[in-house]
Scaffold this motif. Structure first.
Motif, PDB file in Angstrom:
ATOM      1  N   SER A  79      -8.238  14.932 -10.934  1.00 33.02           N
ATOM      2  CA  SER A  79      -6.807  14.686 -11.096  1.00 33.02           C
ATOM      3  C   SER A  79      -6.204  15.616 -12.137  1.00 33.02           C
TER       4      SER A  79
ATOM      5  N   GLY B  79       0.815  -1.216   0.000  1.00 30.90           N
ATOM      6  CA  GLY B  79       0.000   0.000   0.000  1.00 30.90           C
ATOM      7  C   GLY B  79       0.842   1.256   0.000  1.00 30.90           C
TER       8      GLY B  79
ATOM      9  N   GLU C 138       1.502   7.031  -6.719  1.00 25.73           N
ATOM     10  CA  GLU C 138       0.311   7.818  -7.078  1.00 25.73           C
ATOM     11  C   GLU C 138       0.560   9.315  -6.919  1.00 25.73           C
TER      12      GLU C 138
ATOM     13  N   VAL D  20       2.217   1.804  -3.557  1.00 27.06           N
ATOM     14  CA  VAL D  20       1.182   2.317  -4.466  1.00 27.06           C
ATOM     15  C   VAL D  20       0.918   3.793  -4.200  1.00 27.06           C
ATOM     16  N   THR D  21       0.776   4.156  -2.922  1.00 29.04           N
ATOM     17  CA  THR D  21       0.528   5.557  -2.562  1.00 29.04           C
ATOM     18  C   THR D  21       1.677   6.448  -3.008  1.00 29.04           C
TER      19      THR D  21
ATOM     20  N   LYS E  38      -4.689   6.955 -10.446  1.00 30.80           N
ATOM     21  CA  LYS E  38      -4.518   5.699 -11.192  1.00 30.80           C
ATOM     22  C   LYS E  38      -4.044   4.573 -10.276  1.00 30.80           C
ATOM     23  N   SER E  39      -4.609   4.484  -9.089  1.00 28.20           N
ATOM     24  CA  SER E  39      -4.160   3.480  -8.129  1.00 28.20           C
ATOM     25  C   SER E  39      -4.376   2.056  -8.641  1.00 28.20           C
ATOM     26  N   HIS E  40      -5.453   1.836  -9.420  1.00 27.44           N
ATOM     27  CA  HIS E  40      -5.723   0.483  -9.934  1.00 27.44           C
ATOM     28  C   HIS E  40      -4.601   0.021 -10.861  1.00 27.44           C
TER      29      HIS E  40
ATOM     30  N   ILE F 271      -1.526   1.219 -10.973  1.00 26.89           N
ATOM     31  CA  ILE F 271      -0.293   1.111 -10.198  1.00 26.89           C
ATOM     32  C   ILE F 271      -0.264  -0.210  -9.436  1.00 26.89           C
ATOM     33  N   ARG F 272      -1.409  -0.608  -8.878  1.00 30.93           N
ATOM     34  CA  ARG F 272      -1.479  -1.889  -8.175  1.00 30.93           C
ATOM     35  C   ARG F 272      -1.178  -3.046  -9.124  1.00 30.93           C
TER      36      ARG F 272
END
Length: 323
Positions: A186, A16, A23, A19-20, A29-31, A33-34
């Motif tokens: 964004s 997490g 971002e 990802v943060t 675009k967290s999805h 990046i995950r």
């Protein structure tokens, strides 16, 4: 070694934070990046088919900075040669021997920009090192650094002067996805920081390369029940039987799906895979491995729609079959 609940919780916290961190550069675009970090921890490579200016280079740079790694960018063009990627041996007159000069592929995160613009021979050179994790020149093997991940891009709107990746080569990418344009909120934040160039933005280091290797080891230890393997097997069998499909998903695709599901389960704080992990990853992991019938393509059928239908029609397991 089986991953414990405590290890999965640590994995989820670290994942997490990664990802943060990225971002900060790729807003909203967290999805995506995950998915990129799932591919990295699964020791696979990512193919992004998207329009120019969506942040593909920023994604690669920020991921490398987050794991204290190196990154390189290769702009693929028709005149690019295999040696421009892998490196070449140059004769040193003083030492009277050949010295290997490493190419840009010797980095932790390699961005292969517009990979379909290079000749098939050059594409094959990159795909070989992706598979083998080493470069062989003049009979001498040179391993690439770990972790090692290629993020390749394709531009969907320009096909003139390009060399389409063959299906067998597409199968080497563990995932294919898109970034897409940011939403309104964004975009407003990006425009507010317009004075700062994207390439001047740096993100802090979160973990080291050794920690990424440890996370990959923990992901391999995530439990996969027999019922989950049965579910994956039935899904890939269903792709082979779909009437719109000329060539379905191979066993390699099934293995890739299970590998990514293990990493995603750990990212969600679990030490076991559930059917929802498989459903969430089915499209990015499997869709690009399908070869559609020509008539179905003419009718506008997409590989993603076929995968969605297969997932809808294939019942997930309702109970575990092993402890």
């Amino acid at each position: 070694m089986t991953t414990t609940a405590e290890q999965a919780a640590w994995f989820a916290d670290t994942f997490g934070r990664l990802v943060t961190n990225v971002e900060r550069v790729l807003l909203g675009k967290s999805h995506v990046i995950r998915l990129a970090f799932v591919a990295l921890i699964s020791e696979g490579h990512l193919l992004i088919e998207d329009y120019p200016g969506t942040g593909k280079t920023s994604l690669a740079r920020a991921m490398a900075q987050s794991v204290r790694g190196t990154n390189s960018r290769i702009q693929f063009t028709p005149d690019l040669l295999p040696g421009d990627i892998t490196g070449v041996s140059i004769y040193d007159q003083r030492a009277r021997e050949f010295e290997f000069h490493r190419g840009p592929v010797f980095a932790n995160i390699v961005l292969a920009d517009e990979i379909n613009r290079a000749s098939p021979k050059t594409q094959a050179a990159l795909l070989e090192v992706m598979e083998e994790s080493r470069v062989t020149v003049d009979g001498e093997s040179h391993p690439v650094p770990r972790p090692f991940m290629v993020i390749a891009t394709q531009n969907p709107i320009e096909q003139a002067g390009t060399y389409r990746l063959p299906e067998a080569q597409l199968d080497r990418f563990i995932m294919k996805t898109t970034i897409g344009y940011p939403d309104h909120a964004s975009t407003m934040r990006i425009l507010g920081d317009a004075a700062i160039r994207a390439h001047d933005t740096e993100v802090p280091e979160i973990v080291t390369a050794e920690v990424v290797a440890e996370m990959a080891g923990l992901a391999r230890g995530v439990h996969v029940d027999v019922s989950i393997n049965d579910y994956v097997s039935r899904l890939i069998d269903a792709t082979r039987g779909a009437e719109e499909v000329r060539l379905g998903v191979s066993v390699r695709g099934g293995l890739a799906l299970v590998r990514c599901a293990r990493a995603l389960a750990a990212a969600n704080g679990r030490h076991y895979v559930v059917p929802d992990d498989i459903k969430q990853l089915a499209d990015p992991v499997l869709a690009h491995r399908l070869v559609l019938d020509a008539e179905a393509e003419f009718d506008g059928v997409s590989a993603s729609s076929v995968i969605a239908q297969v997932v809808l029609e294939t019942p997930p397991p309702s109970e575990r079959q092993s402890g």
